[in-house]
Write a protein that holds these residues in place. Structure first.
Motif, PDB file in Angstrom:
ATOM      1  N   SER A  82      43.462  42.813  44.560  1.00 52.21           N
ATOM      2  CA  SER A  82      43.565  44.297  44.520  1.00 52.21           C
ATOM      3  C   SER A  82      44.931  44.882  44.799  1.00 52.21           C
ATOM      4  O   SER A  82      45.782  44.006  45.105  1.00 52.21           O
ATOM      5  N   GLY A  83      44.995  45.882  44.712  1.00 51.22           N
ATOM      6  CA  GLY A  83      46.227  46.936  44.961  1.00 51.22           C
ATOM      7  C   GLY A  83      46.673  46.429  46.491  1.00 51.22           C
ATOM      8  O   GLY A  83      47.798  46.486  46.642  1.00 51.22           O
ATOM      9  N   VAL A  84      45.744  46.111  47.528  1.00 52.70           N
ATOM     10  CA  VAL A  84      45.983  45.546  48.774  1.00 52.70           C
ATOM     11  C   VAL A  84      47.171  44.321  48.874  1.00 52.70           C
ATOM     12  O   VAL A  84      48.036  44.251  49.210  1.00 52.70           O
ATOM     13  N   ASP A  85      46.851  43.656  47.906  1.00 52.54           N
ATOM     14  CA  ASP A  85      47.499  42.172  47.797  1.00 52.54           C
ATOM     15  C   ASP A  85      48.942  42.485  47.092  1.00 52.54           C
ATOM     16  O   ASP A  85      49.693  41.991  47.421  1.00 52.54           O
ATOM     17  N   ALA A  86      48.847  43.477  46.320  1.00 49.48           N
ATOM     18  CA  ALA A  86      50.202  43.899  45.530  1.00 49.48           C
ATOM     19  C   ALA A  86      51.095  44.531  46.371  1.00 49.48           C
ATOM     20  O   ALA A  86      52.435  44.365  46.267  1.00 49.48           O
ATOM     21  N   ASN A  87      50.575  45.169  47.527  1.00 47.69           N
ATOM     22  CA  ASN A  87      51.356  45.869  48.402  1.00 47.69           C
ATOM     23  C   ASN A  87      52.052  44.924  49.460  1.00 47.69           C
ATOM     24  O   ASN A  87      52.846  45.253  50.246  1.00 47.69           O
ATOM     25  N   ARG A  88      51.503  43.736  49.365  1.00 45.88           N
ATOM     26  CA  ARG A  88      51.990  42.805  50.455  1.00 45.88           C
ATOM     27  C   ARG A  88      52.516  41.506  49.830  1.00 45.88           C
ATOM     28  O   ARG A  88      53.402  40.754  50.623  1.00 45.88           O
ATOM     29  N   ASP A  89      52.375  41.145  48.616  1.00 42.39           N
ATOM     30  CA  ASP A  89      52.793  39.947  48.107  1.00 42.39           C
ATOM     31  C   ASP A  89      53.763  40.215  47.020  1.00 42.39           C
ATOM     32  O   ASP A  89      53.248  40.920  45.903  1.00 42.39           O
ATOM     33  N   VAL A  90      54.872  39.477  46.736  1.00 34.98           N
ATOM     34  CA  VAL A  90      55.678  39.932  45.728  1.00 34.98           C
ATOM     35  C   VAL A  90      55.492  39.431  44.369  1.00 34.98           C
ATOM     36  O   VAL A  90      55.639  40.225  43.572  1.00 34.98           O
ATOM     37  N   CYS A  92      52.035  39.467  43.462  1.00 33.86           N
ATOM     38  CA  CYS A  92      51.192  40.154  42.876  1.00 33.86           C
ATOM     39  C   CYS A  92      51.848  41.487  42.622  1.00 33.86           C
ATOM     40  O   CYS A  92      51.461  42.213  41.775  1.00 33.86           O
ATOM     41  N   ARG A  93      52.800  41.844  43.341  1.00 32.07           N
ATOM     42  CA  ARG A  93      53.630  43.180  42.808  1.00 32.07           C
ATOM     43  C   ARG A  93      53.995  43.014  41.591  1.00 32.07           C
ATOM     44  O   ARG A  93      54.051  44.141  40.867  1.00 32.07           O
ATOM     45  N   VAL A  94      54.614  41.860  41.162  1.00 26.88           N
ATOM     46  CA  VAL A  94      55.094  41.581  39.753  1.00 26.88           C
ATOM     47  C   VAL A  94      53.892  41.948  38.935  1.00 26.88           C
ATOM     48  O   VAL A  94      53.863  42.639  37.914  1.00 26.88           O
ATOM     49  N   LEU A  95      52.694  41.410  39.017  1.00 26.13           N
ATOM     50  CA  LEU A  95      51.587  41.598  38.321  1.00 26.13           C
ATOM     51  C   LEU A  95      51.198  42.723  38.052  1.00 26.13           C
ATOM     52  O   LEU A  95      50.747  43.274  36.923  1.00 26.13           O
ATOM     53  N   TYR A  96      51.051  43.621  39.099  1.00 28.04           N
ATOM     54  CA  TYR A  96      50.541  45.014  39.189  1.00 28.04           C
ATOM     55  C   TYR A  96      51.591  45.930  38.634  1.00 28.04           C
ATOM     56  O   TYR A  96      51.091  46.845  37.840  1.00 28.04           O
ATOM     57  N   THR A  97      52.733  45.587  38.629  1.00 31.43           N
ATOM     58  CA  THR A  97      54.000  46.412  38.079  1.00 31.43           C
ATOM     59  C   THR A  97      53.773  46.301  36.505  1.00 31.43           C
ATOM     60  O   THR A  97      53.861  47.342  35.685  1.00 31.43           O
ATOM     61  N   VAL A  98      53.469  44.991  36.138  1.00 34.30           N
ATOM     62  CA  VAL A  98      53.230  44.836  34.843  1.00 34.30           C
ATOM     63  C   VAL A  98      51.895  45.439  34.228  1.00 34.30           C
ATOM     64  O   VAL A  98      52.136  46.056  33.309  1.00 34.30           O
ATOM     65  N   GLY A  99      51.066  45.563  34.947  1.00 31.22           N
ATOM     66  CA  GLY A  99      49.689  46.273  34.765  1.00 31.22           C
ATOM     67  C   GLY A  99      50.070  47.677  34.426  1.00 31.22           C
ATOM     68  O   GLY A  99      49.684  48.537  33.676  1.00 31.22           O
ATOM     69  N   SER A 100      50.947  48.312  35.445  1.00 27.02           N
ATOM     70  CA  SER A 100      51.475  49.682  35.337  1.00 27.02           C
ATOM     71  C   SER A 100      51.982  50.201  34.254  1.00 27.02           C
ATOM     72  O   SER A 100      52.087  51.136  33.316  1.00 27.02           O
ATOM     73  N   LEU A 101      53.115  49.230  33.844  1.00 21.46           N
ATOM     74  CA  LEU A 101      54.142  49.353  32.626  1.00 21.46           C
ATOM     75  C   LEU A 101      53.093  49.254  31.488  1.00 21.46           C
ATOM     76  O   LEU A 101      53.345  50.240  30.490  1.00 21.46           O
ATOM     77  N   ASP A 102      52.199  48.550  31.186  1.00 26.93           N
ATOM     78  CA  ASP A 102      51.449  48.473  30.096  1.00 26.93           C
ATOM     79  C   ASP A 102      50.642  49.960  29.907  1.00 26.93           C
ATOM     80  O   ASP A 102      50.438  50.234  28.822  1.00 26.93           O
ATOM     81  N   GLN A 103      50.141  50.229  31.279  1.00 22.77           N
ATOM     82  CA  GLN A 103      49.375  51.829  31.259  1.00 22.77           C
ATOM     83  C   GLN A 103      50.119  52.618  30.823  1.00 22.77           C
ATOM     84  O   GLN A 103      49.802  53.536  30.164  1.00 22.77           O
ATOM     85  N   VAL A 104      51.325  52.744  30.988  1.00 19.82           N
ATOM     86  CA  VAL A 104      52.251  53.837  30.728  1.00 19.82           C
ATOM     87  C   VAL A 104      52.866  53.837  29.490  1.00 19.82           C
ATOM     88  O   VAL A 104      52.625  54.789  28.520  1.00 19.82           O
ATOM     89  N   TRP A 105      53.436  52.552  28.898  1.00 13.86           N
ATOM     90  CA  TRP A 105      53.844  52.340  27.566  1.00 13.86           C
ATOM     91  C   TRP A 105      53.115  52.421  26.419  1.00 13.86           C
ATOM     92  O   TRP A 105      53.468  52.700  25.333  1.00 13.86           O
ATOM     93  N   GLU A 106      51.710  51.679  26.708  1.00 12.59           N
ATOM     94  CA  GLU A 106      50.859  51.907  25.689  1.00 12.59           C
ATOM     95  C   GLU A 106      50.581  53.294  24.818  1.00 12.59           C
ATOM     96  O   GLU A 106      50.808  53.523  23.716  1.00 12.59           O
TER      97      GLU A 106
END
Length: 313
Positions: A82-90, A92-106
């Motif tokens: 979850s986002g909790v893990d993305a906020n504490r683990d680097v 996971c942060r890369v993984l969730y940033t990738v998800g956000s980039l896909d969400q924006v650029w698509e």
């Protein structure tokens, strides 16, 4: 920049470990980080061949490669729930940033350019990795290989930015790096990626313009990251940016400016050797993308003055 705690992404979106390669295209990579830039600066100072020192950065295959699994291995599914893990683990942060980039650029890429977004591959590795551009080590920092349309990250680079270059340790400083490499993928899709190789060095070179444009595209992502819903109507993955978040991103952009890298290597500032642009330029072009949210504002190739993006005038 904080991920919403209830956010979820597909953990399989980012692969982990060594391997890779097998793509077609030019044997060069974009966006090598501070480590690679230091090597390049030293090569130019000492009169050496940068290609021979950078190895995989220029597509050479003479470096030994391992599986890149000394620090990371397997899937991110177990630790990135979850986002909790993305906020504490680097990782996971890369993984969730990738998800956000896909969400924006698509939605944004076709809406603004008429070109459908094709998501790049993403791999987290440690030590060394085999790519479509040749073998590469962690020394080159994060990079994008157009031959296999993959962005590569050894997440230990983020600690290097903080420890050696004094970058703020906020989340958006790290997320900016991921967004910058995705910027190179956008350039690949729009047919601009080859310009860097045609004119690889100098204060106004195509290489510098290519890197500054990737910074600007990172700013475009940041503009929409907290407001662009997913294709299924899901909420944005990221909470709204704060002023501190923006300062963190600008800190990272400044840290990897050519002038700052040259000084850190004990050299005089020599614009003739620049490949990425100055610290000030990198910050300004990020802000041009962030302030407008427009791909058109990122036309570094037509800019007469790289120190003054038209969008900021």
């Amino acid at each position: 920049m904080t991920f919403n705690e209830g956010a979820h992404v597909d953990a399989g979106r980012v692969s982990v470990g060594g391997g890779g390669g097998g793509g077609r295209g030019g044997k060069f990579v974009l966006g090598g980080g501070a480590g690679g830039l230091i090597v390049l600066v030293l090569a130019l100072l000492l009169g050496g061949d940068p290609g021979s020192l950078l190895g995989g950065l220029t597509g050479a295959t003479g470096m030994p490669a391992d599986n890149g699994t000394s620090a990371v291995s397997g899937s991110l599914a177990e630790k990135c729930r979850s986002g909790v893990d993305a906020n504490r683990d680097v990782d996971c942060r890369v993984l969730y940033t990738v998800g956000s980039l896909d969400q924006v650029w698509e939605p944004q890429l076709p809406a603004q350019t008429g070109v459908d977004y094709v998501a790049p591959k993403v791999r987290i590795f440690s030590g060394s990795v085999n790519t479509g551009c040749g073998n590469a080590t962690s020394d080159v920092g994060p990079f994008y290989c157009p031959a296999d349309s993959t962005a590569y990250f050894d997440t230990s680079f983020f600690q290097l930015l903080t420890d050696r270059f004094g970058t703020n340790d906020g989340a958006l400083a790290q997320e900016y790096v991921v967004a910058h490499e995705f910027g190179h993928h956008i350039q690949n899709q729009l047919g601009d990626i080859g310009r860097a190789q045609q004119d690889p060095r100098g204060a106004t070179s195509q290489a510098v313009r290519t890197e500054l444009q990737a910074d600007c595209y990172a700013g475009v992502w940041a503009r929409y990251a907290s407001s662009q819903p997913g294709p299924d109507g899901s909420a944005p993955l990221l909470a709204p940016l704060t002023d501190n978040d923006v300062r963190d991103a600008l800190s990272a952009a400044s840290a990897v400016g050519d002038d700052r890298i040259q000084r850190s290597a004990g050299a005089r500032v020599n614009p003739e050797g620049w490949t990425h642009g100055s610290s000030d330029q990198r910050q300004k072009w990020f802000l041009a993308g962030y302030g407008t949210g427009k791909v058109a504002a990122c036309d570094t190739y037509s800019a007469r003055d790289l120190n003054s993006p038209p969008a900021l005038r």
